[in-house]
Every structure is written in C-alpha cells, then in structure tokens.
Design an enzyme around this catalytic site. Structure first.
Site, PDB file in Angstrom:
ATOM      1  CG  HIS A  27      -1.683  -1.042   1.636  1.00 55.90           C
ATOM      2  ND1 HIS A  27      -1.198  -2.165   2.245  1.00 55.90           N
ATOM      3  CD2 HIS A  27      -3.018  -1.229   1.515  1.00 55.90           C
ATOM      4  CE1 HIS A  27      -2.194  -2.999   2.469  1.00 55.90           C
ATOM      5  NE2 HIS A  27      -3.317  -2.466   2.029  1.00 55.90           N
ATOM      6  CG  ASP A  84       1.929  -1.006   3.240  1.00 56.81           C
ATOM      7  OD1 ASP A  84       1.018  -0.669   4.013  1.00 56.81           O
ATOM      8  OD2 ASP A  84       1.812  -1.899   2.373  1.00 56.81           O
TER       9      ASP A  84
END
Ligand code: XLS
Ligand code: NI
Ligand code: NI
Length: 461
Positions: A112, A115
């Site tokens: 993501h 992240d």
C-alpha cells in the site's frame, strides 16, 4: 553487501532432511525451477505460482492486538522500535525487504502507499515522502530483477477516511481519495505493477440509519471509472482488481463476496475493467470456503489474483494466518490450474506471523511453510486434473443431459409442454431409478488418496 538477516538462502530439499521443518530450513514441495505444463503451456513452478511478500505484514506489522503492544523483533528496529514517522528510517527498511525476498527466492512483492513512508501535513508532502522510498524500491528492482505484483492505496488508515474513501459522505475527503489514487496509479505505471488492487477497507457502512447506500454505490462506481480513465490516460495497462471482504472494519462492506462483487461490476458496467483478488480469510468471514470464492470468480472469467492466507474457524475476524491447510490449498490450486494460472496475478502472502512468533526467523519459516503448502497443493491438483478426477465426476453426474430430454432442453429444443408430455405417465419409481448417489464419502476419500500419494512420492524422492 553484508547480510542483514541471519538466515541461509532457502533451497528445495524435497524431504531429504527429514520431518523437522525448522532444522531442515528447506522447501520440501516448492521446487522453483521444476517444470509443469498447464493447458499445453510449460513453465517453472516459480513462474506459475508467483509468490509475493506483503510489505505491510512482513515489513511493518508490529503484531499489536486490541489488548497488547507489538511484540515484533526486527533487524531494522532502532532501540526496539520501528519508527514509521521517520522518513530516513522508512527508507532504511527497503534493503531488508529485498534481501528477505532474495533469501526466500520470492520474485514478487506488494504494498500500500502508506506502508512505505510517513504522511506529511499535505498530500504534496506525503507524495514527496512516498516518492523518496519508491526511488529506492525502483533502484532495488533494477538491481535484483524483483517485480511488483500489485500496489494499492490505503483509503482506510488515516482518520479522514473514518467513513470511507470513495464512499465517504464528505466531498473533500472524496477528492483527497481520488488525488491519492492518482499518485498510486503513477507509481503502478512507474514500477510496472502487474495489477492494481482496490480493497474497500471502509467502503461500507456501520448502520443504514445514517447511510445513503445508493448514493455511496453510485459514487464508488464513478470513482472506479475515473481511476480507469486515468490509467488509460497515463498508459498504465495493469489489471485492476477488487478484493471482496464482507465485514471488518465496517459492519457491512459493499464488496461482500465474489458473487456480490460480480453483481456490482455488472450493475455499473465495470465487468470488463476489473477482475478479483481473493483472500482465504475473507472467504471464511463471508461464510464460504476459499475454493468456493475461487470457483465463482473463475467461472465468471474474473479470477485475477490470490491473497494467500487463512483464518481460524473459531475466530470471527481477519487473522491473516499464513496458509498451512493442505486440503484447502489443493482445492484452491485446482481452480487456479483450471484458470490457466494467474497471468497478471500471483499468490501474495497477505499473512502475518502470530503475535507470539516474534523472532525474525519466524518470518522466514512462515513464508517457507506458506510456499510449501501451496506448492504441495499445486502438485496434487496437477495430478487430479491430469487424471480428470473431478471432471469425470461432474461428467457422470450430469450425463442425463447428454441425450434424450436433457439434451433437448440444453439445446433449447424442449419447453414445459414437452416436459409434461415426457414425464406425465412415468411412475415415481421409474423417475427415481434415474437418480444416482452423490458418492461424496467415497469422493472425499479418493481426494485424500491423491494427497497422500502425490505428496508422499515428492517428499521421499
Ligand atoms: C485486509 C485486506 C488488505 C488488502 C490490501 O483485510 O486483505 O490487506 O489485501 O489492502
Ligand atoms: Ni484481509
Ligand atoms: Ni488482502
């Protein structure tokens, strides 16, 4: 480069070192270079299975639970902490990710946007942080040849998304979500991501009492069309994927399960632009098996990618356990092979180690075990399909539609009057004499025999 993880490079040993998995530190069933032929196409096991490491779990997960602090011990920690508010620290983690993949022999990864790097005060600052880490990832991808299976955008972590991203009631938040996805698609293009995932973390509702469901669904469908339009505009050709899940964090998520998500795609004319990313634990939460979800996606031509994890039958939430169920892996791999593999997808470990498995080496064992169980399932399913084991069962069970009234019906040559004419004077006994046993007990035992036989012969090779 000196080694960052104290763990050897993992090789295929095919059972040669005995039953103790930790002591043998090798793959018993995952033999990356072994060739397999599906539908006349021959590829190595690694190119069929396309395992992927999930950045959010393996690099970021601290193993917090609602009652306790994180337990993870990671080699990139500073003073026992993983300080993701610090961009320099976030950057320092990239090299660990690539060494981890290299030691496992995994060629793909997934992430993501959030992240990778901390958020700033504005989207401009956040994008700059993200790009600084993406620069390092791009350089590591060039150096190692590793590939991005998919990336995605977190429209659920930041508090602005408390009522959704593309289904939020608040226009500024909606605009933020669109702008955020725009940048993620640019990253997908830049890193040549095979697919782009939308998991609707908060796209659903807590209660009908404050939710205009029709307006929200119209919004998210329009949002997806805008995403596709932007991908076309920048020449990003990766496969778009929706990831069904019925609940958690919301009480009801719009992408409840495969069949619901397919209905959504067809309702809004999105069926040609999306496929599905399925996850084992999400299937359980929806009251299905993983193979059920894979079957329905495959038959609709929409099986895109798999998040390889599993749940706990007694636990009612998404525990993202690493897969270890050979029976499930076999039946999911059956659908996978019938699908001709996953050309733009793979097997992504959206999985985390248990909170009590806090050592860095547990990350290795967890991925190795997950790779081995899916490789084992792949071997068993290959043999089942070679023998037409299930195909013969299906064929035989429906054979009354191959001739007579059944064939006439399938050919569109029989109507209800023909049925009446055919059936009216048959006795109940005559009709029941055509009904055959489902044989499920025997079929399940044969399936077990496939598992014993295929895996036994590989393990003791
Ligand atoms: C959460 C989801 C998530 C997606 C990616 O339950 O599985 O991890 O795979 O956003
Ligand atoms: Ni999940
Ligand atoms: Ni997932």
């Amino acid at each position: 480069m000196s080694e960052l993880f104290d763990f050897p490079k993992v090789e295929f040993i095919g059972g040669a070192k005995g039953l103790d998995f930790e002591a043998s530190k090798g793959f018993n069933f995952y033999n990356p270079e072994e060739k397999f032929t599906i539908n006349g196409e021959t590829k190595s096991m690694k190119d069929w299975l396309k395992f992927s490491v999930a950045y959010w779990h393996t690099m970021d997960q601290r193993m917090v639970d609602p009652f306790g602090d994180g337990t993870a011990e990671r080699p990139w920690d500073v003073n026992g902490e993983d300080d993701m508010s610090d961009l320099e620290h976030a950057k320092s983690k990239v090299k660990y990710m690539f060494e981890f993949m290299d030691k496992l022999g995994v060629e793909y990864f997934a992430f993501h946007d959030r992240d990778l790097a901390p958020e700033g005060k504005t989207l401009a600052e956040t994008n700059a942080n993200l790009d600084a880490v993406v620069d390092l990832i791009e350089a590591e991808m060039k150096r190692t040849g590793k590939k991005l299976l998919w990336n995605t955008s977190s429209l659920f972590t930041n508090k602005r998304f408390l009522a959704g991203g593309a289904t939020t009631p608040f226009a500024d938040v909606f605009a933020y979500a669109g702008a955020q996805i725009k940048h993620s698609l640019e990253i997908a293009k830049r890193l040549n991501s095979e697919s782009y995932v939308f998991w609707g973390g908060r796209e659903g509702y807590e209660s009908l009492l404050n939710t205009d469901t029709k307006r929200e669904l119209d919004h998210i469908a329009a949002f997806f069309k805008m995403a596709k339009a932007y991908a076309n505009e920048i020449g990003y050709t990766g496969q778009f994927l929706l990831e069904p899940k019925p609940k958690e964090p919301t009480a009801h998520q719009y992408d409840t399960d495969v069949q619901t998500t397919i209905a959504f795609l067809y309702t809004y004319g999105l069926q040609d632009d999306f496929k599905l990313n399925l996850e084992g634990n999400h299937a359980y939460l929806a009251g299905h098996t993983y193979e059920h979800e894979a079957r329905f996606a495959r038959e609709a031509g929409l099986l895109g990618s798999l998040d390889a994890n599993m749940g706990d039958k007694q636990t009612g939430w998404d525990i993202d356990e690493f897969p270890n169920d050979i029976y499930e892996a076999t039946l999911v791999m059956y659908e996978f092979i019938k699908n001709g593999g996953l050309p733009t997808g793979g097997l992504n470990f959206d999985s985390k180690v248990r909170r009590a498995s806090f050592k860095p080496e547990d990350l290795f064992y967890a991925h190795m075990a997950g790779m081995d169980v899916y490789a084992a399932g792949f071997r068993v399913a290959t043999k089942m399909i070679e023998d037409n084991f299930l195909e013969n069962i299906y064929k035989d069970r429906y054979s009354s539609f191959d001739s007579g009234i059944g064939a006439d019906f399938e050919a569109g040559k029989a109507n209800f009057a023909d049925f009446e004419n055919y059936i009216l004077n048959k006795t109940s006994d005559e009709i029941f004499a055509t009904v055959k046993s489902g044989r499920l007990e025997a079929i399940k035992a044969t399936l077990n025999n496939y598992i014993y036989s295929v895996l036994g012969s590989t393990f003791n090779k």
